[in-house]
Scaffold this motif. Sequence first.
Motif, PDB file in Angstrom:
ATOM      1  N   LYS A   1       0.711  -1.250  -0.052  1.00  0.00           N
ATOM      2  CA  LYS A   1       0.062   0.037   0.140  1.00  0.00           C
ATOM      3  C   LYS A   1       0.875   1.164   0.034  1.00  0.00           C
ATOM      4  O   LYS A   1       0.418   2.273  -0.578  1.00  0.00           O
ATOM      5  N   ASP A   2       2.361   1.135   0.303  1.00  0.00           N
ATOM      6  CA  ASP A   2       3.019   2.169   0.312  1.00  0.00           C
ATOM      7  C   ASP A   2       3.801   2.550  -1.191  1.00  0.00           C
ATOM      8  O   ASP A   2       4.155   3.738  -1.177  1.00  0.00           O
ATOM      9  N   ILE A   3       3.390   1.975  -1.839  1.00  0.00           N
ATOM     10  CA  ILE A   3       3.966   2.029  -3.192  1.00  0.00           C
ATOM     11  C   ILE A   3       2.769   2.889  -4.159  1.00  0.00           C
ATOM     12  O   ILE A   3       2.090   2.370  -4.182  1.00  0.00           O
ATOM     13  N   GLN A   4       3.445   4.031  -4.724  1.00  0.00           N
ATOM     14  CA  GLN A   4       2.398   5.093  -5.411  1.00  0.00           C
ATOM     15  C   GLN A   4       2.852   4.827  -6.822  1.00  0.00           C
ATOM     16  O   GLN A   4       3.704   5.232  -6.936  1.00  0.00           O
ATOM     17  N   ILE A   5       1.950   4.515  -7.660  1.00  0.00           N
ATOM     18  CA  ILE A   5       2.195   4.556  -9.114  1.00  0.00           C
ATOM     19  C   ILE A   5       1.193   5.690  -9.560  1.00  0.00           C
ATOM     20  O   ILE A   5      -0.042   5.562  -9.343  1.00  0.00           O
TER      21      ILE A   5
ATOM     22  N   LYS B   1      -0.257  -4.046 -21.600  1.00  0.00           N
ATOM     23  CA  LYS B   1       0.272  -3.715 -20.039  1.00  0.00           C
ATOM     24  C   LYS B   1       1.486  -2.726 -20.609  1.00  0.00           C
ATOM     25  O   LYS B   1       2.474  -3.603 -21.005  1.00  0.00           O
ATOM     26  N   VAL B   2       1.474  -1.615 -20.074  1.00  0.00           N
ATOM     27  CA  VAL B   2       2.667  -0.720 -20.555  1.00  0.00           C
ATOM     28  C   VAL B   2       3.392  -0.243 -19.219  1.00  0.00           C
ATOM     29  O   VAL B   2       2.533   0.402 -18.386  1.00  0.00           O
ATOM     30  N   THR B   3       4.531  -0.280 -19.010  1.00  0.00           N
ATOM     31  CA  THR B   3       5.286   0.062 -17.816  1.00  0.00           C
ATOM     32  C   THR B   3       6.405   0.817 -18.300  1.00  0.00           C
ATOM     33  O   THR B   3       7.232   0.717 -19.330  1.00  0.00           O
ATOM     34  N   PHE B   4       6.614   2.147 -17.698  1.00  0.00           N
ATOM     35  CA  PHE B   4       7.867   2.892 -17.984  1.00  0.00           C
ATOM     36  C   PHE B   4       8.332   3.845 -17.165  1.00  0.00           C
ATOM     37  O   PHE B   4       7.582   4.001 -16.034  1.00  0.00           O
ATOM     38  N   PHE B   5       9.547   4.537 -17.313  1.00  0.00           N
ATOM     39  CA  PHE B   5      10.112   5.408 -16.311  1.00  0.00           C
ATOM     40  C   PHE B   5      10.100   6.721 -17.111  1.00  0.00           C
ATOM     41  O   PHE B   5      10.404   6.904 -18.219  1.00  0.00           O
ATOM     42  N   GLU B   6       9.664   7.719 -16.396  1.00  0.00           N
ATOM     43  CA  GLU B   6       9.816   9.299 -16.644  1.00  0.00           C
ATOM     44  C   GLU B   6      10.680   9.851 -15.767  1.00  0.00           C
ATOM     45  O   GLU B   6       9.947  10.015 -14.558  1.00  0.00           O
ATOM     46  N   GLY B   7      11.801  10.060 -15.968  1.00  0.00           N
ATOM     47  CA  GLY B   7      12.725  10.408 -15.037  1.00  0.00           C
ATOM     48  C   GLY B   7      12.990   9.237 -13.933  1.00  0.00           C
ATOM     49  O   GLY B   7      13.132   8.323 -14.627  1.00  0.00           O
ATOM     50  N   ASN B   8      12.871   9.465 -12.637  1.00  0.00           N
ATOM     51  CA  ASN B   8      12.984   8.345 -11.823  1.00  0.00           C
ATOM     52  C   ASN B   8      11.807   7.581 -11.406  1.00  0.00           C
ATOM     53  O   ASN B   8      11.623   6.897 -10.485  1.00  0.00           O
ATOM     54  N   GLN B   9      10.695   8.370 -11.931  1.00  0.00           N
ATOM     55  CA  GLN B   9       9.085   7.653 -11.438  1.00  0.00           C
ATOM     56  C   GLN B   9       8.595   6.720 -12.440  1.00  0.00           C
ATOM     57  O   GLN B   9       8.954   6.737 -13.655  1.00  0.00           O
ATOM     58  N   MET B  10       8.265   5.497 -11.626  1.00  0.00           N
ATOM     59  CA  MET B  10       7.786   4.413 -12.423  1.00  0.00           C
ATOM     60  C   MET B  10       6.390   4.768 -12.977  1.00  0.00           C
ATOM     61  O   MET B  10       5.610   4.906 -11.948  1.00  0.00           O
ATOM     62  N   PHE B  11       5.813   4.397 -14.078  1.00  0.00           N
ATOM     63  CA  PHE B  11       4.393   4.641 -14.372  1.00  0.00           C
ATOM     64  C   PHE B  11       3.741   3.171 -14.975  1.00  0.00           C
ATOM     65  O   PHE B  11       4.613   2.374 -15.578  1.00  0.00           O
ATOM     66  N   ASP B  12       2.467   2.787 -14.937  1.00  0.00           N
ATOM     67  CA  ASP B  12       1.937   1.494 -15.177  1.00  0.00           C
ATOM     68  C   ASP B  12       0.549   1.816 -15.726  1.00  0.00           C
ATOM     69  O   ASP B  12      -0.070   2.661 -15.011  1.00  0.00           O
ATOM     70  N   LYS B  13       0.143   1.347 -16.844  1.00  0.00           N
ATOM     71  CA  LYS B  13      -1.289   1.278 -17.167  1.00  0.00           C
ATOM     72  C   LYS B  13      -1.298   0.113 -18.184  1.00  0.00           C
ATOM     73  O   LYS B  13      -0.907  -0.187 -18.920  1.00  0.00           O
ATOM     74  N   THR B  14      -2.867  -0.530 -18.108  1.00  0.00           N
ATOM     75  CA  THR B  14      -3.200  -1.580 -18.920  1.00  0.00           C
ATOM     76  C   THR B  14      -4.160  -0.870 -19.751  1.00  0.00           C
ATOM     77  O   THR B  14      -5.321  -0.335 -19.429  1.00  0.00           O
ATOM     78  N   TYR B  15      -4.057  -1.066 -21.124  1.00  0.00           N
ATOM     79  CA  TYR B  15      -4.907  -0.482 -22.277  1.00  0.00           C
ATOM     80  C   TYR B  15      -5.749  -1.822 -22.539  1.00  0.00           C
ATOM     81  O   TYR B  15      -5.261  -2.825 -22.925  1.00  0.00           O
TER      82      TYR B  15
END
Length: 131
Positions: free
Chosen positions: A3-7, A91-105
């Motif tokens: 729960k502490d991980i924020q995407i 399912k797409v996962t990527f980094f923008e700077g040091n932040q991880m992003f994730d989304k399923t289309y």
Amino acid sequence: MKKDIQIPKVLDVYIAVVNEYNDLYNTQDWNAYIINMKDVDLEMVLIVTSGYSKDKMTSIFRKKIDVLPKKSYAKIELMQEDLFVLNNTFKVTFFEGNQMFDKTYLFRKNTINLKALQPIPLMDVKGVLGT
């Protein structure tokens, strides 16, 4: 711990399935693309695709793009029309700077067709956008 991980929410990144002419084989093909409308490059882009229904499931396809430049797009895969009767996920996962992003289309079954074509941002073609 989990729960502490924020995407954060993914904005300005799209998956489109485009119907386009193939000069090499003189055919109309359906191709999936990832589109980066952001003003920054995306790094370490991982894409996992599959199709499914109640009683069928496709094999899993994986693609990695080291850098997807800002305001650009890249082809993911050729899609056979037989897949359109299935729900198709990207399912797409990527980094923008040091932040991880994730989304399923998701492309729901039978939503990829010639009647559903709409203008696709940045590409100047018509296709179907995933939700």
